[in-house]
Write a protein that holds these residues in place. Structure first.
Motif, PDB file in Angstrom:
ATOM      1  N   ASN A   1       7.731 -16.611 -23.181  1.00 46.44           N
ATOM      2  CA  ASN A   1       8.877 -17.461 -22.873  1.00 46.44           C
ATOM      3  C   ASN A   1       8.706 -18.871 -23.434  1.00 46.44           C
ATOM      4  O   ASN A   1       9.679 -19.501 -23.860  1.00 46.44           O
ATOM      5  N   VAL A   2       7.480 -19.369 -23.448  1.00 42.17           N
ATOM      6  CA  VAL A   2       7.210 -20.678 -24.059  1.00 42.17           C
ATOM      7  C   VAL A   2       7.564 -20.637 -25.542  1.00 42.17           C
ATOM      8  O   VAL A   2       8.248 -21.526 -26.069  1.00 42.17           O
ATOM      9  N   ALA A   3       7.108 -19.589 -26.227  1.00 39.57           N
ATOM     10  CA  ALA A   3       7.408 -19.443 -27.651  1.00 39.57           C
ATOM     11  C   ALA A   3       8.903 -19.228 -27.886  1.00 39.57           C
ATOM     12  O   ALA A   3       9.489 -19.782 -28.836  1.00 39.57           O
ATOM     13  N   LEU A   4       9.531 -18.434 -27.009  1.00 40.80           N
ATOM     14  CA  LEU A   4      10.952 -18.126 -27.135  1.00 40.80           C
ATOM     15  C   LEU A   4      11.812 -19.388 -27.102  1.00 40.80           C
ATOM     16  O   LEU A   4      12.821 -19.493 -27.798  1.00 40.80           O
ATOM     17  N   ASN A   5      11.392 -20.363 -26.301  1.00 41.72           N
ATOM     18  CA  ASN A   5      12.148 -21.609 -26.174  1.00 41.72           C
ATOM     19  C   ASN A   5      11.735 -22.665 -27.185  1.00 41.72           C
ATOM     20  O   ASN A   5      12.238 -23.793 -27.155  1.00 41.72           O
ATOM     21  N   GLY A   6      10.804 -22.315 -28.077  1.00 38.93           N
ATOM     22  CA  GLY A   6      10.453 -23.203 -29.171  1.00 38.93           C
ATOM     23  C   GLY A   6       9.532 -24.349 -28.820  1.00 38.93           C
ATOM     24  O   GLY A   6       9.462 -25.334 -29.559  1.00 38.93           O
TER      25      GLY A   6
ATOM     26  N   SER B   1       2.878 -24.788 -28.527  1.00 39.71           N
ATOM     27  CA  SER B   1       1.910 -24.098 -27.667  1.00 39.71           C
ATOM     28  C   SER B   1       0.821 -25.026 -27.146  1.00 39.71           C
ATOM     29  O   SER B   1       0.190 -24.740 -26.129  1.00 39.71           O
ATOM     30  N   SER B   2       0.594 -26.156 -27.818  1.00 37.42           N
ATOM     31  CA  SER B   2      -0.427 -27.101 -27.356  1.00 37.42           C
ATOM     32  C   SER B   2      -0.009 -27.817 -26.076  1.00 37.42           C
ATOM     33  O   SER B   2      -0.845 -28.425 -25.393  1.00 37.42           O
ATOM     34  N   MET B   3       1.275 -27.723 -25.716  1.00 43.68           N
ATOM     35  CA  MET B   3       1.782 -28.384 -24.506  1.00 43.68           C
ATOM     36  C   MET B   3       1.630 -27.514 -23.267  1.00 43.68           C
ATOM     37  O   MET B   3       1.938 -27.945 -22.162  1.00 43.68           O
ATOM     38  N   HIS B   4       1.159 -26.283 -23.465  1.00 43.68           N
ATOM     39  CA  HIS B   4       1.131 -25.344 -22.345  1.00 43.68           C
ATOM     40  C   HIS B   4      -0.115 -24.472 -22.401  1.00 43.68           C
ATOM     41  O   HIS B   4      -0.539 -24.035 -23.474  1.00 43.68           O
ATOM     42  N   THR B   5      -0.690 -24.206 -21.210  1.00 46.10           N
ATOM     43  CA  THR B   5      -1.830 -23.296 -21.111  1.00 46.10           C
ATOM     44  C   THR B   5      -1.613 -22.343 -19.948  1.00 46.10           C
ATOM     45  O   THR B   5      -1.226 -22.774 -18.854  1.00 46.10           O
ATOM     46  N   SER B   6      -1.852 -21.044 -20.200  1.00 48.54           N
ATOM     47  CA  SER B   6      -1.760 -20.035 -19.142  1.00 48.54           C
ATOM     48  C   SER B   6      -3.152 -19.670 -18.655  1.00 48.54           C
ATOM     49  O   SER B   6      -4.090 -19.572 -19.446  1.00 48.54           O
ATOM     50  N   TYR B   7      -3.258 -19.446 -17.342  1.00 43.96           N
ATOM     51  CA  TYR B   7      -4.523 -19.033 -16.748  1.00 43.96           C
ATOM     52  C   TYR B   7      -4.266 -17.818 -15.853  1.00 43.96           C
ATOM     53  O   TYR B   7      -3.392 -17.859 -14.982  1.00 43.96           O
ATOM     54  N   CYS B   8      -5.023 -16.759 -16.064  1.00 41.47           N
ATOM     55  CA  CYS B   8      -4.985 -15.613 -15.162  1.00 41.47           C
ATOM     56  C   CYS B   8      -6.076 -15.847 -14.128  1.00 41.47           C
ATOM     57  O   CYS B   8      -7.265 -15.657 -14.409  1.00 41.47           O
ATOM     58  N   ALA B   9      -5.676 -16.287 -12.928  1.00 47.13           N
ATOM     59  CA  ALA B   9      -6.664 -16.698 -11.919  1.00 47.13           C
ATOM     60  C   ALA B   9      -6.027 -16.704 -10.542  1.00 47.13           C
ATOM     61  O   ALA B   9      -4.800 -16.762 -10.391  1.00 47.13           O
ATOM     62  N   ASP B  10      -6.881 -16.656  -9.518  1.00 45.29           N
ATOM     63  CA  ASP B  10      -6.446 -16.832  -8.142  1.00 45.29           C
ATOM     64  C   ASP B  10      -6.085 -18.307  -7.914  1.00 45.29           C
ATOM     65  O   ASP B  10      -6.836 -19.203  -8.331  1.00 45.29           O
ATOM     66  N   ALA B  11      -4.974 -18.566  -7.265  1.00 46.86           N
ATOM     67  CA  ALA B  11      -4.480 -19.935  -7.123  1.00 46.86           C
ATOM     68  C   ALA B  11      -5.451 -20.830  -6.364  1.00 46.86           C
ATOM     69  O   ALA B  11      -5.732 -21.965  -6.785  1.00 46.86           O
ATOM     70  N   ILE B  12      -5.966 -20.357  -5.237  1.00 49.30           N
ATOM     71  CA  ILE B  12      -6.883 -21.171  -4.434  1.00 49.30           C
ATOM     72  C   ILE B  12      -8.170 -21.453  -5.207  1.00 49.30           C
ATOM     73  O   ILE B  12      -8.670 -22.585  -5.220  1.00 49.30           O
ATOM     74  N   GLU B  13      -8.701 -20.444  -5.866  1.00 50.60           N
ATOM     75  CA  GLU B  13      -9.918 -20.643  -6.652  1.00 50.60           C
ATOM     76  C   GLU B  13      -9.678 -21.630  -7.785  1.00 50.60           C
ATOM     77  O   GLU B  13     -10.526 -22.486  -8.077  1.00 50.60           O
ATOM     78  N   PHE B  14      -8.523 -21.519  -8.424  1.00 59.33           N
ATOM     79  CA  PHE B  14      -8.195 -22.437  -9.515  1.00 59.33           C
ATOM     80  C   PHE B  14      -8.129 -23.873  -8.995  1.00 59.33           C
ATOM     81  O   PHE B  14      -8.693 -24.797  -9.598  1.00 59.33           O
ATOM     82  N   LEU B  15      -7.445 -24.060  -7.862  1.00 57.04           N
ATOM     83  CA  LEU B  15      -7.329 -25.405  -7.287  1.00 57.04           C
ATOM     84  C   LEU B  15      -8.692 -25.983  -6.918  1.00 57.04           C
ATOM     85  O   LEU B  15      -8.917 -27.189  -7.053  1.00 57.04           O
TER      86      LEU B  15
END
Length: 399
Positions: A267-272, A275-289
């Motif tokens: 969706n980030v790419a779709l909206n143009g 990519s340097s403005m955004h990072t995705s993380y596959c992680a548990d929210a509490i652990e990430f925080l």
């Protein structure tokens, strides 16, 4: 027709147009209804009260009509047409609206169709039946949709396998009820306030997208310019796209599902966006925080899945909301904003606000409530069924 006769004095809720009949209110059932049959409901003195779908469980009848013991031949067309008129009234189904082509067409009790959800994605209607009656009526519902939308209807997809009751002996296999000639997609791009999103109703959660956060996503957009943003439980990145579109400095999107984070990147790419403005993380929210530096984020979105789907889970859910919000409030930068939500129907506004209050006290930060947030107009609430108000949120300013 099967008659459901209530105990003496138990007709009051139906006289106030509440759309549920509880099993404990029933004195007698005349006939042998199958689950999903339309039955008539009568007071102890024989007065007709309502008709609706019969089901086995604490809610024994979901009311479809207070006027007639039988449903008219054009019932589905009329009811779906009324639902569409509401969406036109609020500007969502208007042909002049070139910025949004997805919305909720039917929101259960809010549209006087208990047990039925229909979301519209640029010509594709995705339905979920939450009752045996609605599942058994899906072909009639499809015919009603054809008449209401005409040639603009591309497809009707039934996604009830995770929502309709298994005990009713239903053949719960998701799939198309109708496809226009030439249509053969399980995924397509839709527009929401000018932003593009890939929606996959076959593999995605719910009907493919969380349409109920549309107005709250727009509100995030109002505040996100120049901010470092953290979007927790991001799913396919709705809040992230709005933040990037409004000039956020950088957005981090976190979800425990790899499929979800992959969709965010698409969706980030779709909206143009760069990519340097955004990072995705596959992680548990509490652990990430727990691992992020304090003060890194100026704006956080905390939008978890429902922590409580029944009253027995309420206390555990409130503790989970408190723990999660305490972690977010403790880490947001001074002068930062936290958008926090609960979509658990059994958690009311007061209980949720108390959980967030406790979280703020635990974090020992000065916190102001700037706004109280809720579900949009296409997720309408029947005034006689306040239980339909399920989404609640707070916009917090943290010193």
């Amino acid at each position: 027709m099967v008659k459901v006769i209530l105990k003496k004095g138990r007709e009051a809720s139906l006289e106030r147009f509440h759309p549920w009949v509880f099993s404990g209110a029933i004195a007698q059932i005349v006939g042998e209804p199958a689950e999903g049959d339309v039955v008539g409901v009568y007071a102890a003195d024989g007065t007709f009260l309502a008709s609706g779908h019969y089901q086995i469980g604490s809610i024994a009848v979901r009311v479809l009509s207070f006027d007639s013991p039988t449903l008219a031949p054009d019932f589905w067309e009329v009811m779906l047409g009324r639902a569409l008129e509401v969406r036109k009234t609020v500007g969502l189904a208007s042909s002049e609206n070139g910025k949004t082509n997805c919305y909720r067409l039917v929101h259960g009790e809010g549209d006087n169709l208990p047990g039925l959800i229909i979301d519209f994605y640029d010509g594709v209607c995705v339905m979920q039946a939450h009752s045996a009656g609605m599942f058994r009526s899906k072909k009639q519902i499809c015919e009603g949709l054809k008449k209401v939308y005409g040639d603009s209807l591309k497809a009707v997809y039934d996604k009830s396998s995770g929502t309709a009751p298994f005990k009713a002996g239903l053949d719960l296999v998701d799939g198309y009820i109708y496809k226009k000639e030439g249509f053969n997609d399980d995924e397509q791009v839709v527009l929401e306030n000018g932003h593009k999103f890939l929606v996959n109703w076959n593999e995605g959660q719910k009907t493919g997208f969380f349409l109920d956060q549309r107005e709250n996503r727009a509100l995030v957009g109002r505040y996100a310019k120049g901010c470092n943003v953290l979007n927790l439980f991001c799913y396919t990145g709705g809040f992230s796209i709005y933040a990037l579109g409004s000039g956020a400095k950088h957005v981090d999107s976190v979800d425990s599902s790899k499929k979800a984070t992959h969709m965010v990147d698409k969706n980030v790419a779709l909206n143009g966006f760069d990519s340097s403005m955004h990072t995705s993380y596959c992680a548990d929210a509490i652990e990430f925080l727990s691992k992020v530096p304090a003060d890194k984020y100026d704006l956080m979105i905390v939008d978890p899945p429902a922590f409580a789907k029944h009253r027995g889970a309420l206390n555990n859910a409130l503790r989970a909301y408190q723990r999660l919000n305490a972690a977010a409030i403790s880490k947001v930068a001074p002068g930062g904003l936290v958008f926090t939500f609960s979509c658990s129907q059994v958690v009311d506004k007061e209980a949720f606000a108390l959980a967030v209050f406790s979280a703020a006290a635990q974090a020992r930060r000065s916190v102001r409530i700037l706004d109280r947030l809720n579900q949009p107009a296409d997720h309408s609430v029947n005034i006689y069924h306040p239980e339909g108000e399920y989404l609640k949120g707070l916009l917090l300013y943290v010193e």
